[in-house]
Design a protein around this motif. Structure first.
Motif, mmCIF file in Angstrom:
data_model
loop_
_atom_site.group_PDB
_atom_site.id
_atom_site.type_symbol
_atom_site.label_atom_id
_atom_site.label_comp_id
_atom_site.label_asym_id
_atom_site.label_seq_id
_atom_site.Cartn_x
_atom_site.Cartn_y
_atom_site.Cartn_z
ATOM 1 N N HIS A 1 30.790 8.127 33.656
ATOM 2 C CA HIS A 1 30.949 8.646 35.019
ATOM 3 C C HIS A 1 30.561 10.128 35.024
ATOM 4 N N ASP B 1 38.013 8.416 36.347
ATOM 5 C CA ASP B 1 36.999 7.601 37.026
ATOM 6 C C ASP B 1 36.157 6.767 36.058
ATOM 7 N N HIS C 1 38.719 14.873 34.196
ATOM 8 C CA HIS C 1 37.391 15.479 34.275
ATOM 9 C C HIS C 1 37.437 16.486 35.412
ATOM 10 N N ASP D 1 38.043 16.186 43.084
ATOM 11 C CA ASP D 1 39.147 15.314 43.509
ATOM 12 C C ASP D 1 40.093 15.005 42.353
ATOM 13 N N HIS D 2 39.767 15.512 41.150
ATOM 14 C CA HIS D 2 40.676 15.346 40.006
ATOM 15 C C HIS D 2 41.225 16.669 39.514
ATOM 16 N N HIS E 1 35.628 16.923 38.225
ATOM 17 C CA HIS E 1 35.297 16.677 39.633
ATOM 18 C C HIS E 1 36.474 17.138 40.489
HETATM 19 ZN ZN ZN Z 1 34.762 11.833 39.294
#
Ligand code: ZN
Length: 319
Positions: free
Chosen positions: A159, A178, A70, A74-75, A72
């Motif tokens: 999420h 996540d 996804h 941090d990914h 976000h």
């Molecule tokens: Zn996430």
């Protein structure tokens, strides 16, 4: 090298040191005919991935796919930067995430709202990905990466709406980002497995999350590769804990909203966070984890963000 862990004959985990923390966020390298990386973490993590490739004697020019579960940061925040080092790769993303990778301004604004002043240190630079470099995968679409390996993508919201999970038939494992929570690596050395949902803003949806858990469970997988952090083969415990904790998280929110309907979002957030932390602490007390354990530092950060997402969800539900 301690930043690289071999999980099975063809999958490697690289510690991406997201937030400057060890064993927080991982990237996976699948060594198939077509070298595939799953998750990039944020840009400051890319040097760790390149280092990992070097140890594995993989030329970055040979990387064919960079998959992000996804968008976000941090990914996927480092996907653009990683692509500059892996010029022959394509980036594989959920249909709802693609335009934000090509044009990341909303992504950046969203993260600035959550992370404030630390945004620059944690995430810069966020480099747009040219549209022709993007591959979109709908629910149940496939990607062949080796003669015996065709990955399958599953739409798994809850999420985030721009979240898919990736099934690897060779290891009978799934990369879940996540969607089905965080595996707290801090407790592994104590032989305690803690899996908590991650309910961060602003697309958290508990029913969708449970549906996604069911969907993944139905695949009968024997390994789960978490975004945070590492692989679990104790899959039944993962599903069990997720379905145990999720109602506790959401009820903490409902109780706060019920008891004090005029409270501000940040008051609700603090009440919700304390209430969940109390439950998790009691779970860890029973397993003799001292209250001075490092787990409590990261739990404090995570549950703060989780509580924000619960407030956001309940506010939307009221409307
Ligand atoms: Zn996430």
């Amino acid at each position: 090298m301690s930043n690289l862990t071999q999980l099975n004959d063809r999958i490697f985990l690289i510690d991406a040191h997201d937030l400057g923390r060890k064993a927080r966020t991982g990237s996976y390298i699948i060594k198939e005919n077509k070298i595939t990386i799953v998750e990039t973490s944020a840009s400051p993590s890319i040097s760790y991935i390149l280092e990992g490739l070097k140890v594995l004697k993989i030329d970055p020019n040979d990387v064919e796919y960079i998959i992000v579960t996804h968008i976000h940061l941090d990914h996927a925040g480092g996907a653009g930067l990683l692509l500059e080092h892996c010029p022959n790769a394509k980036v594989v993303v959920h249909p709802k995430g693609a335009r934000h990778l090509a044009e990341p301004s909303r992504l950046i604004a969203g993260a600035r709202a959550v992370y404030g002043k630390s945004f620059d240190t944690l995430f810069n630079p966020i480099i747009p990905i040219p549209e022709e470099k993007l591959i979109v995968k709908e629910d149940e679409e496939e990607l062949e990466i080796g003669p015996n390996c065709t990955l399958v993508f599953f739409d798994t919201p809850g999420h985030a709406n721009h979240h898919f999970s990736i099934y690897d038939p060779v290891s009978n494992g799934i990369f879940t980002g996540d969607t089905i929570g965080i595996y707290y690596h801090e407790l592994v050395k104590d032989h305690i497995e803690l899996y908590l949902p991650t309910t961060s803003p602003n697309q958290f949806h508990p029913e969708k999350m449970l549906e996604s858990v069911k969907k993944i469970k139905a695949l009968g997988v024997s390994a789960i590769y978490f975004g945070h952090y590492g692989m679990s083969t104790n899959v039944n415990d993962v599903f069990h804990q997720l379905t145990f904790w999720l109602p506790i998280f959401v009820d903490a929110g409902k109780q706060s909203f019920g008891k004090n309907p005029t409270a501000s979002p940040s008051e609700h957030k603090n009440v919700i966070k304390d209430s969940i932390l109390k439950e998790v602490t009691s779970f860890l007390d029973k397993r003799n984890v001292p209250r001075t354990h490092e787990i409590y530092e990261i739990l404090g950060l995570d549950l703060d963000i989780c509580a924000m997402g619960i407030v956001d969800f309940l506010q939307k539900a009221k409307k």
